[in-house]
Design a protein around this motif. Structure first.
Motif, PDB file in Angstrom:
ATOM      1  N   HIS A   5       0.983  -1.112  -0.072  1.00  0.00           N
ATOM      2  CA  HIS A   5      -0.156  -0.129   0.113  1.00  0.00           C
ATOM      3  C   HIS A   5       0.774   1.442   0.030  1.00  0.00           C
ATOM      4  O   HIS A   5       1.641   1.487   0.746  1.00  0.00           O
ATOM      5  N   HIS A   7       1.329   5.459  -2.001  1.00  0.00           N
ATOM      6  CA  HIS A   7       1.104   6.555  -2.976  1.00  0.00           C
ATOM      7  C   HIS A   7       1.956   6.940  -3.850  1.00  0.00           C
ATOM      8  O   HIS A   7       2.354   8.363  -3.737  1.00  0.00           O
ATOM      9  N   HIS A  42      -5.459   6.163  -4.614  1.00  0.00           N
ATOM     10  CA  HIS A  42      -6.980   6.150  -4.244  1.00  0.00           C
ATOM     11  C   HIS A  42      -7.824   5.902  -5.528  1.00  0.00           C
ATOM     12  O   HIS A  42      -7.739   6.571  -6.550  1.00  0.00           O
ATOM     13  N   GLU A  80      -6.264   1.764  -4.152  1.00  0.00           N
ATOM     14  CA  GLU A  80      -6.880   1.694  -2.865  1.00  0.00           C
ATOM     15  C   GLU A  80      -8.166   1.846  -3.067  1.00  0.00           C
ATOM     16  O   GLU A  80      -8.680   3.055  -3.300  1.00  0.00           O
ATOM     17  N   HIS A 137      -5.683   0.320   7.104  1.00  0.00           N
ATOM     18  CA  HIS A 137      -5.508   1.114   8.438  1.00  0.00           C
ATOM     19  C   HIS A 137      -6.773   1.414   9.221  1.00  0.00           C
ATOM     20  O   HIS A 137      -7.267   2.356   9.609  1.00  0.00           O
ATOM     21  N   ASP A 195       1.691   2.843   3.135  1.00  0.00           N
ATOM     22  CA  ASP A 195       0.808   4.034   2.936  1.00  0.00           C
ATOM     23  C   ASP A 195       1.535   5.185   2.906  1.00  0.00           C
ATOM     24  O   ASP A 195       1.056   6.205   3.067  1.00  0.00           O
ATOM     25  N   HIS A 197       2.993   8.498   1.313  1.00  0.00           N
ATOM     26  CA  HIS A 197       2.628   9.521   0.412  1.00  0.00           C
ATOM     27  C   HIS A 197       3.620  10.526   0.319  1.00  0.00           C
ATOM     28  O   HIS A 197       3.700  11.022  -0.981  1.00  0.00           O
TER      29      HIS A 197
HETATM   30 FE   FE2 Z   1      -3.533   4.791   1.138  1.00  0.00          FE
END
Ligand code: FE2
Length: 259
Positions: A5, A7, A42, A80, A137, A195, A197
């Motif tokens: 996961h 981004h 996303h 996601e 999460h 996750d 970013h």
């Molecule tokens: Fe995410």
């Protein structure tokens, strides 16, 4: 190490804005020991739409750029997916990417502030199609924080949970960190992912999280989390130990209510 996961696909959501940043973030991932990564922009979250075909094309371009820059990272296309009433339709229209090629594991996001009423029904609908939702999460979801029994219920019904490495090491504050620990202690965690970013705040933290997990739960336990990441990307069964209810606020309140 596999990251399920993140981004860092350039210019598609609130993660990396451009290829240069993505390559630099990829280097951080490699330095953390990550070798394979599922790119999960996303999708259908009310803000971003990243169609399957576009993600696949962009992932290929990113892989080419990684290879050219000699960054040893293998990336796979993913999404996601936000829980929404249109989810089953999107699956029927072949616009959803799964974590594995066999379309078994779905990386699924709930709203941060609640667990919507229809979640249980939606999860059941997915599972009756042979899909295993990977709830991302849960430790940051206010609905689960207020009622951790819901998380127990979903896991006992066969859902998988992805805890975010940075939550476990305190990036989102003490409250989220504590809840992550409680989820792990209750056996309701399954796998870590970044996750990631950006460089500040929401970065990888996988090494740090695994160091802490090894220290607190043992090497074998931490290995299981790593193996589960591999199982998810390969579409194989994941390993859960014994599961328990999280000893959260709600249950304590109930006890007080009884007396
Ligand atoms: Fe995410």
């Amino acid at each position: 190490m596999i990251d399920l996961h993140c981004h860092i696909l350039p210019g598609v959501d609130d993660g990396s804005p451009d290829m240069e940043t993505s390559l630099r973030l990829a280097q951080v991932a490699v330095d953390q020991g990550i070798t394979h990564m599922l790119l999960t922009p996303h999708h259908m979250d009310g803000q971003y739409v990243n169609h399957k075909a576009a993600v696949m094309t962009k992932t290929e371009a990113f892989q080419n750029a990684l290879d050219k820059s000699q960054i040893r990272l293998t990336v796979f296309p993913g999404q996601e997916v936000h829980i929404t009433g249109e989810l089953l339709q999107a699956i029927d229209q072949n616009d959803v990417l799964f974590a594995d090629e066999g379309s078994r594991y779905l990386i699924l996001e709930l709203p941060h502030n609640e667990v919507p009423e229809y979640t249980s029904k939606m999860l059941f609908g997915l599972q009756s199609r042979g899909i295993t939702p990977v709830l991302v999460h849960p430790e940051r979801n206010q609905g689960f924080m207020q009622d951790p029994d819901k998380l127990y219920e979903f896991v006992s019904q066969g859902c998988v949970t992805q805890l975010t490495a940075s939550s476990y090491v305190g990036v989102f504050g003490e409250h989220v960190q504590k809840f992550t620990e409680q989820i792990i202690d209750a056996g309701l965690g399954c796998v870590f992912a970044s996750d990631a970013h950006n460089f500040k705040g929401r970065n990888f933290k996988m090494t740090q999280a695994f160091e802490k997990l090894e220290k607190e739960k043992g090497v074998r336990f931490a290995e299981t989390y790593k193996e589960n990441a591999k199982s998810i990307i390969n579409g194989d069964d994941v390993i859960f130990g014994e599961i328990h209810h999280v000893q959260g606020k709600k249950r304590k309140k109930k006890l007080w209510g009884l007396f």
